[in-house]
Design a protein around this motif. Sequence first.
Motif, PDB file in Angstrom:
ATOM      1  N   TRP A  84       0.829  -1.216   0.000  1.00  0.00           N
ATOM      2  CA  TRP A  84       0.000   0.000   0.000  1.00  0.00           C
ATOM      3  C   TRP A  84       0.859   1.260   0.000  1.00  0.00           C
ATOM      4  O   TRP A  84       0.591   2.197  -0.753  1.00  0.00           O
ATOM      5  CB  TRP A  84      -0.926   0.010   1.222  1.00  0.00           C
ATOM      6  CG  TRP A  84      -2.225  -0.664   0.968  1.00  0.00           C
ATOM      7  CD1 TRP A  84      -2.575  -1.925   1.355  1.00  0.00           C
ATOM      8  CD2 TRP A  84      -3.341  -0.141   0.266  1.00  0.00           C
ATOM      9  NE1 TRP A  84      -3.856  -2.209   0.931  1.00  0.00           N
ATOM     10  CE2 TRP A  84      -4.355  -1.133   0.270  1.00  0.00           C
ATOM     11  CE3 TRP A  84      -3.601   1.068  -0.362  1.00  0.00           C
ATOM     12  CZ2 TRP A  84      -5.582  -0.937  -0.339  1.00  0.00           C
ATOM     13  CZ3 TRP A  84      -4.835   1.259  -0.960  1.00  0.00           C
ATOM     14  CH2 TRP A  84      -5.805   0.268  -0.947  1.00  0.00           C
ATOM     15  N   ILE A  85       1.888   1.285   0.836  1.00  0.00           N
ATOM     16  CA  ILE A  85       2.747   2.471   0.930  1.00  0.00           C
ATOM     17  C   ILE A  85       3.450   2.732  -0.398  1.00  0.00           C
ATOM     18  O   ILE A  85       3.447   3.859  -0.905  1.00  0.00           O
ATOM     19  CB  ILE A  85       3.761   2.318   2.086  1.00  0.00           C
ATOM     20  CG1 ILE A  85       3.025   2.387   3.430  1.00  0.00           C
ATOM     21  CG2 ILE A  85       4.853   3.378   2.015  1.00  0.00           C
ATOM     22  CD1 ILE A  85       3.859   1.957   4.618  1.00  0.00           C
ATOM     23  N   VAL A  86       4.036   1.701  -0.976  1.00  0.00           N
ATOM     24  CA  VAL A  86       4.737   1.863  -2.255  1.00  0.00           C
ATOM     25  C   VAL A  86       3.754   2.261  -3.362  1.00  0.00           C
ATOM     26  O   VAL A  86       4.050   3.149  -4.171  1.00  0.00           O
ATOM     27  CB  VAL A  86       5.501   0.562  -2.634  1.00  0.00           C
ATOM     28  CG1 VAL A  86       6.033   0.633  -4.047  1.00  0.00           C
ATOM     29  CG2 VAL A  86       6.633   0.320  -1.646  1.00  0.00           C
ATOM     30  N   GLY A  87       2.589   1.640  -3.396  1.00  0.00           N
ATOM     31  CA  GLY A  87       1.580   1.986  -4.401  1.00  0.00           C
ATOM     32  C   GLY A  87       1.121   3.428  -4.287  1.00  0.00           C
ATOM     33  O   GLY A  87       0.986   4.128  -5.291  1.00  0.00           O
ATOM     34  N   ILE A  92       1.212   8.948  -6.220  1.00  0.00           N
ATOM     35  CA  ILE A  92       1.391  10.387  -5.986  1.00  0.00           C
ATOM     36  C   ILE A  92       2.448  10.955  -6.921  1.00  0.00           C
ATOM     37  O   ILE A  92       2.240  12.015  -7.537  1.00  0.00           O
ATOM     38  CB  ILE A  92       1.753  10.648  -4.507  1.00  0.00           C
ATOM     39  CG1 ILE A  92       0.537  10.392  -3.615  1.00  0.00           C
ATOM     40  CG2 ILE A  92       2.267  12.064  -4.308  1.00  0.00           C
ATOM     41  CD1 ILE A  92       0.848  10.391  -2.128  1.00  0.00           C
ATOM     42  N   LEU A  93       3.574  10.272  -7.047  1.00  0.00           N
ATOM     43  CA  LEU A  93       4.644  10.762  -7.930  1.00  0.00           C
ATOM     44  C   LEU A  93       4.185  10.808  -9.387  1.00  0.00           C
ATOM     45  O   LEU A  93       4.464  11.771 -10.110  1.00  0.00           O
ATOM     46  CB  LEU A  93       5.897   9.897  -7.796  1.00  0.00           C
ATOM     47  CG  LEU A  93       6.634  10.014  -6.463  1.00  0.00           C
ATOM     48  CD1 LEU A  93       7.771   9.001  -6.402  1.00  0.00           C
ATOM     49  CD2 LEU A  93       7.146  11.416  -6.246  1.00  0.00           C
ATOM     50  N   GLY A  94       3.469   9.786  -9.825  1.00  0.00           N
ATOM     51  CA  GLY A  94       2.955   9.775 -11.198  1.00  0.00           C
ATOM     52  C   GLY A  94       1.938  10.870 -11.432  1.00  0.00           C
ATOM     53  O   GLY A  94       1.952  11.532 -12.475  1.00  0.00           O
ATOM     54  N   THR A  95       1.062  11.078 -10.463  1.00  0.00           N
ATOM     55  CA  THR A  95       0.053  12.132 -10.581  1.00  0.00           C
ATOM     56  C   THR A  95       0.704  13.505 -10.642  1.00  0.00           C
ATOM     57  O   THR A  95       0.345  14.338 -11.482  1.00  0.00           O
ATOM     58  CB  THR A  95      -0.933  12.057  -9.392  1.00  0.00           C
ATOM     59  OG1 THR A  95      -1.560  10.772  -9.403  1.00  0.00           O
ATOM     60  CG2 THR A  95      -1.980  13.146  -9.483  1.00  0.00           C
ATOM     61  N   ILE A  96       1.670  13.741  -9.771  1.00  0.00           N
ATOM     62  CA  ILE A  96       2.382  15.026  -9.777  1.00  0.00           C
ATOM     63  C   ILE A  96       3.079  15.235 -11.114  1.00  0.00           C
ATOM     64  O   ILE A  96       3.030  16.324 -11.695  1.00  0.00           O
ATOM     65  CB  ILE A  96       3.385  15.097  -8.610  1.00  0.00           C
ATOM     66  CG1 ILE A  96       2.640  15.211  -7.282  1.00  0.00           C
ATOM     67  CG2 ILE A  96       4.349  16.264  -8.782  1.00  0.00           C
ATOM     68  CD1 ILE A  96       3.526  15.047  -6.065  1.00  0.00           C
TER      69      ILE A  96
END
Length: 109
Positions: A84-87, A92-96
Amino acid sequence: FFQRISGAFLLAALLVHFWVLHYANDGEVTFLIVAQRLASPLWKTIDLTFLLLAIIHGFNGFIMVIHDYVHHHNIRLVLVSLVWIVGIIIGILGTITILTFKVPAGAVI
């Protein structure tokens, strides 16, 4: 059931993605072509949906494997928490990256 539906959607989205990226532009993929596509809010929405659904589908698959093969409750809890944490971090990084993408100044599109 979700895995089957999301898998079918991802397959269709992947085929469209390959067609747009490799065939609609004569097979040449350059930064400027991608930048032009990402300048459109529609394409940002499509790419973001594709990314997030792929992350959810893939990491849900990891969780299913963990539940099938890890029988010790505490180890399963740690592994599922890590997934869950890695996902969430990757999401978040992909969305940003997608939402804040801007065409560099001086780039001719």
